[in-house]
Design an enzyme around this catalytic site. Structure first.
Site, short mmCIF file in Angstrom:
data_model
loop_
_atom_site.label_atom_id
_atom_site.label_comp_id
_atom_site.label_asym_id
_atom_site.label_seq_id
_atom_site.Cartn_x
_atom_site.Cartn_y
_atom_site.Cartn_z
N ARG A 155 1.00 -1.32 0.20
CA ARG A 155 -0.26 -0.29 0.30
C ARG A 155 0.94 1.36 0.07
O ARG A 155 0.95 2.20 0.90
CB ARG A 155 -0.86 -0.06 1.07
CG ARG A 155 -2.00 -1.34 1.75
CD ARG A 155 -3.23 -1.74 0.78
NE ARG A 155 -4.02 -1.58 0.25
CZ ARG A 155 -4.62 -2.02 1.20
NH1 ARG A 155 -4.81 -3.08 1.86
NH2 ARG A 155 -6.11 -2.01 0.52
N ASP A 192 -3.90 -1.48 -7.01
CA ASP A 192 -4.22 -1.62 -5.66
C ASP A 192 -5.72 -2.19 -5.80
O ASP A 192 -6.60 -1.85 -5.33
CB ASP A 192 -4.36 -1.20 -4.51
CG ASP A 192 -4.95 -1.20 -3.51
OD1 ASP A 192 -4.51 -1.92 -2.94
OD2 ASP A 192 -4.53 0.04 -1.77
N TYR A 204 -1.83 -1.23 8.65
CA TYR A 204 -2.86 -2.96 8.97
C TYR A 204 -3.22 -2.51 10.49
O TYR A 204 -2.09 -2.59 11.46
CB TYR A 204 -2.22 -3.98 8.09
CG TYR A 204 -3.01 -4.02 6.70
CD1 TYR A 204 -4.03 -4.09 6.29
CD2 TYR A 204 -1.93 -4.49 6.35
CE1 TYR A 204 -4.08 -4.41 4.66
CE2 TYR A 204 -2.01 -4.53 4.62
CZ TYR A 204 -2.64 -4.85 4.20
OH TYR A 204 -3.50 -4.47 2.43
N GLN A 232 -0.09 2.36 -6.03
CA GLN A 232 -2.29 3.12 -6.07
C GLN A 232 -2.82 2.27 -6.83
O GLN A 232 -3.28 2.37 -6.81
CB GLN A 232 -1.96 4.69 -5.47
CG GLN A 232 -2.08 4.83 -3.87
CD GLN A 232 -2.58 5.96 -4.10
OE1 GLN A 232 -2.30 6.61 -4.64
NE2 GLN A 232 -2.34 5.85 -2.57
N SER A 236 -8.35 -2.17 -2.79
CA SER A 236 -8.62 -1.14 -2.70
C SER A 236 -9.98 -1.18 -3.07
O SER A 236 -11.27 -0.48 -2.57
CB SER A 236 -7.84 -0.22 -2.29
OG SER A 236 -6.84 -0.09 -1.56
#
Ligand SMILES: NC(=O)c1ccc[n+]([C@@H]2O[C@H](COP(=O)([O-])OP(=O)(O)OC[C@H]3O[C@@H](n4cnc5c(N)ncnc54)[C@H](O)[C@@H]3O)[C@@H](O)[C@H]2O)c1
Length: 392
Positions: free
Chosen positions: A128, A136, A235, A133, A139
């Site tokens: 992450r 990802d 996390y 991005q 997500s």
């Protein structure tokens, strides 16, 4: 290099790993793309659209696996724990596999992929970090799950979501409580707010408070001390049972006052904590709805049954799994864009770049040269780090 996309085989799965709109980009980068006939139909991408975008359609699964240098799936063996094993004999040495592999799930499956001589990348391990991005996938899927969870709750709820001022008087807005304000939880807050509900959320990571506020939600503070709430990767960390016990006591009142509770509190590689007990559900008003986004892993609610709807004391507990597959058009589009960015990162001039100094490559590579080479997987299953930790 030929990229092959088989039809997803997990029961009820409607997504497809690549959609027509990403194919021109892949062709421009030097790939050929073959798609199993009908692979995109359930996500509303007919074969003709793939052909127009420059892909070839092959009649069956075996043909796709045989033709492909790189097999791209959504649910690969591992995350597809129902029919995924049937793909293992179709894989061959030096083939590349990209998909959700659930690498901390079954070590037997990971080892079977390694033994087949496959170089496998788990997209759920894409770090992450800012530069990853656009790759990802977690997500992307979580955004869809959070959205869909709210809609699934809104449908059976015997109340309206928005506040309405009508000639028949004022309707008070629904109260939604979200436990676990990760990507899915934040997407649920945004969706609930768009529908006019009052949204509150709790997460053990203090950083989420500002994110909840920015979406118009209220952050519920609990007077308990969290030990190292966040790990190095961002996390949430697992807490001890004393913490969870206290958390349940403190959450009880908020849960009882909510019309909808959406639970999305997970910790990587662990069974999700039970945060909503049977007693807490009994205190909710009849007609209330709980959507447990952690259902597949065991659930955050004591009453949750994976893939089932449980009704107790008039409260409905939805344990649906694989919610992203219920929005297959956009889930596939987002996944395909993420995976395309990932493939373009991994390959230069048609050659796989196994650069061990690159965090994206190192952290996602699970098997190579017949071995499980991923440091996280080796540590999780206490495997001897006999092979090199990641690519050389
Ligand atoms: N590119 C980026 O920089 C990027 C992109 C996406 C996500 N992230 C970050 O990655 C992290 C994980 O995101 P995710 O949504 O995939 O994670 P996730 O699916 O693991 O989310 C679960 C959420 O539940 C929370 N949780 C765990 N135990 C809990 C408990 N007992 N009570 C309440 N909440 C509990 C976690 O803190 C987390 O927010 C977050 O920090 C997120 O902001 C970063």
């Amino acid at each position: 290099m030929i990229i092959g996309v088989p039809k997803e085989s997990f029961p009820g799965e409607r997504r497809v790993a690549l959609v027509p709109m990403v194919i021109p980009n892949l062709i421009k980068a030097g790939f050929e793309v073959v798609i199993e006939a009908g692979a995109g139909v359930d996500a509303c991408y007919p074969d003709d659209n793939y052909i127009q975008s420059g892909a070839r359609i092959l009649p069956g699964r075996k043909e796709v696996f045989a033709a492909a240098d790189i097999v791209v799936q959504v649910l690969s063996p591992g995350s597809n724990d129902k029919t995924g094993k049937a793909d293992l004999p179709l894989l061959r040495q030096h083939q590349i596999l990209v998909g959700f592999l659930r690498p901390l799930g079954s070590i037997e499956t990971v080892q079977a992929i390694a033994s087949a001589g496959v170089t496998a990348f788990a997209v759920e391990l894409i770090p992450r970090i800012t530069r990853a991005q656009n790759m990802d996938t977690l997500s992307s899927m979580a955004t869809i799950c959070g959205y869909k969870a709210v809609l699934l709750a809104a449908d059976p709820l015997p109340r309206l979501f928005p506040m309405l001022t009508t000639a028949a008087g004022t309707i008070t807005p629904a109260r939604i409580f979200i436990i676990g304000a990760g990507v899915a939880g934040l997407s649920a807050i945004a969706t609930a707010r768009r529908l006019g509900a009052v949204a509150s959320a709790y997460d053990l990571r203090p950083a989420t408070k500002e994110q909840v506020h920015s979406l118009g939600g209220r952050f519920i503070e609990l007077p308990i001390e969290t030990k190292e709430a966040e790990d190095a990767r961002g996390y949430g960390r697992a807490q001890d049972e004393v913490f969870y016990q206290r958390q349940r006591e403190l959450l009880g009142r908020v849960v009882a006052e909510s019309d909808v509770v959406i639970t999305a509190a997970v910790v990587p590689g662990r069974k999700p904590p039970v945060l909503v007990t049977r007693e807490m559900v009994a205190r909710m008003a009849p007609g209330s709805v709980i959507v447990d986004l952690a259902a597949e892993l065991g659930g955050n609610c004591e009453l949750t049954r994976a893939s089932q709807v449980v009704i107790e004391g008039g409260v409905m507990v939805l344990g649906y799994i694989n919610l992203a597959s219920r929005v297959p058009y956009h889930a596939s589009q987002m996944y395909a864009r993420n995976v395309t960015a990932f493939l373009l990162h991994l390959f230069r001039n048609g050659k796989l770049q196994l650069d061990g100094d690159d965090a994206i490559t190192r952290e996602t590579l699970v098997t190579h040269d017949g071995e499980v080479v991923n440091a996280l997987v080796q540590k999780f299953f206490s495997l001897p780090a006999k092979a090199k930790n990641g690519p050389s």
